[in-house]
Design an enzyme around this catalytic site. Structure first.
Site, PDB file in Angstrom:
ATOM      1  N   SER A   1      -1.076 -49.504 -54.670  1.00  0.00           N
ATOM      2  CA  SER A   1      -0.461 -50.286 -53.594  1.00  0.00           C
ATOM      3  C   SER A   1      -0.847 -51.757 -53.678  1.00  0.00           C
ATOM      4  O   SER A   1      -0.085 -52.630 -53.255  1.00  0.00           O
ATOM      5  CB  SER A   1      -0.883 -49.725 -52.232  1.00  0.00           C
ATOM      6  OG  SER A   1      -0.428 -48.400 -52.063  1.00  0.00           O
TER       7      SER A   1
ATOM      8  N   TYR B   1      -4.676 -46.416 -53.283  1.00  0.00           N
ATOM      9  CA  TYR B   1      -4.810 -47.782 -52.769  1.00  0.00           C
ATOM     10  C   TYR B   1      -4.682 -48.801 -53.902  1.00  0.00           C
ATOM     11  O   TYR B   1      -4.068 -49.866 -53.753  1.00  0.00           O
ATOM     12  CB  TYR B   1      -6.163 -47.904 -52.064  1.00  0.00           C
ATOM     13  CG  TYR B   1      -6.329 -49.117 -51.184  1.00  0.00           C
ATOM     14  CD1 TYR B   1      -5.305 -50.040 -50.989  1.00  0.00           C
ATOM     15  CD2 TYR B   1      -7.536 -49.334 -50.514  1.00  0.00           C
ATOM     16  CE1 TYR B   1      -5.474 -51.133 -50.174  1.00  0.00           C
ATOM     17  CE2 TYR B   1      -7.718 -50.428 -49.698  1.00  0.00           C
ATOM     18  CZ  TYR B   1      -6.687 -51.329 -49.527  1.00  0.00           C
ATOM     19  OH  TYR B   1      -6.860 -52.418 -48.717  1.00  0.00           O
TER      20      TYR B   1
ATOM     21  N   ALA C   1      -8.259 -41.046 -61.320  1.00  0.00           N
ATOM     22  CA  ALA C   1      -7.682 -40.144 -60.315  1.00  0.00           C
ATOM     23  C   ALA C   1      -7.203 -40.895 -59.093  1.00  0.00           C
ATOM     24  O   ALA C   1      -6.242 -40.486 -58.431  1.00  0.00           O
ATOM     25  CB  ALA C   1      -8.709 -39.082 -59.918  1.00  0.00           C
TER      26      ALA C   1
ATOM     27  N   ASP D   1      -3.314 -35.330 -49.699  1.00  0.00           N
ATOM     28  CA  ASP D   1      -4.341 -35.876 -50.575  1.00  0.00           C
ATOM     29  C   ASP D   1      -5.645 -36.169 -49.834  1.00  0.00           C
ATOM     30  O   ASP D   1      -6.738 -35.981 -50.378  1.00  0.00           O
ATOM     31  CB  ASP D   1      -3.831 -37.150 -51.241  1.00  0.00           C
ATOM     32  CG  ASP D   1      -2.915 -36.857 -52.421  1.00  0.00           C
ATOM     33  OD1 ASP D   1      -2.859 -35.693 -52.841  1.00  0.00           O
ATOM     34  OD2 ASP D   1      -2.268 -37.799 -52.913  1.00  0.00           O
TER      35      ASP D   1
END
Length: 251
Positions: A157, A154, A149, A41
């Site tokens: 998470s 992050y 997207a 990614d």
């Protein structure tokens, strides 16, 4: 089909690059109909930023460790896969940061813009949306604004929500919020302008990050969607970004 192949420095990506170029040929990116990115990614984001001025869509194949934006790797039937692929168009965020010395920095972010404490003490942030102060003081390790997207990166998470591509919203998510206790953030309209003012910047320094590009000693950060920039990504049928975002919530 004119294809440009781009690969990360990882040995497995370089091996795949050599095999695919041998089988399908290779053209410069500015002459390509499709750009095939080989990596994870992070490399996909790098390729999208690198090619944002080109008309060719980007098709990623996973030769990295995460691959949420990537398709499964196979050297076979690539032309057929490209012809049958589904197209998703995403707009990045534009970040304008003002530093403590009065200078400014600007950057685009496809996934998210984040503010992070840069010292031993928690950051203190004031949050405004479209010119109106919505939170006078957020004490936290940081906060971020994520696109759909980037909502599984992050943002996820940090316990932020997963956003479907068609939702036309942004996620504002706090990291380790201390006051208000355990505040998780908010959903905002896609075209909203978010401003963070850093309180006590000398005592509690803050850095800003836009897709891995870091900017230190920021005192204000303004974030908004940039509709004039559009990134086209190709996915195998039935495995588009919309499907992936939905599936991720049931994993």
């Amino acid at each position: 089909m004119k294809i440009a192949f781009e690969a990360s420095r990882a040995p497995v990506a370089q091996t795949a690059h050599a095999e695919l170029v041998d089988r399908y040929g290779d053209v410069p990116m500015d002459r390509a109909e499709v750009i095939v990115a080989l990596g994870g990614d992070g490399f996909m984001l790098e390729t999208l930023h690198k090619t944002q001025g080109l008309e060719a869509a980007v098709y990623g194949m996973n030769r990295g460790t995460i691959g949420f934006l990537m398709n499964a790797y196979s050297a076979d039937a690539l032309i057929e896969r490209l012809e049958e692929s589904e197209r998703e168009v995403i707009n990045p965020l534009v970040m304008t940061a003002t530093h403590s010395d009065g200078s400014t920095s600007q950057a685009l972010a496809i996934n998210e813009v984040s503010l992070l404490r840069a010292g031993p003490q928690a950051a203190k942030l004031q949050i405004s949306v479209d010119g109106r102060v919505r939170m006078h003081e957020l004490v936290c390790d940081g906060a971020l604004v994520a696109t759909p997207a980037g909502s599984t990166a992050y943002n996820y998470s940090a316990h932020g929500p997963i956003l479907p591509i068609g939702a036309d919203v942004l996620a504002l998510t706090a990291m380790s919020a201390f006051r208000p206790r355990r505040w998780r953030g908010a959903l905002l309209p896609k075209m909203a302008t978010v401003r963070f003012d850093v309180l006590e910047p000398e005592k509690r320094p803050v850095m800003a990050d836009a897709d891995g590009n870091s900017y230190r000693d920021v005192v204000t950060v303004e974030i908004k969607s940039e509709p004039s920039v559009a990134h086209a990504i190709l996915f195998d049928p039935g495995h588009g970004l919309e499907e992936r975002l939905i599936s991720e919530q049931f994993t």
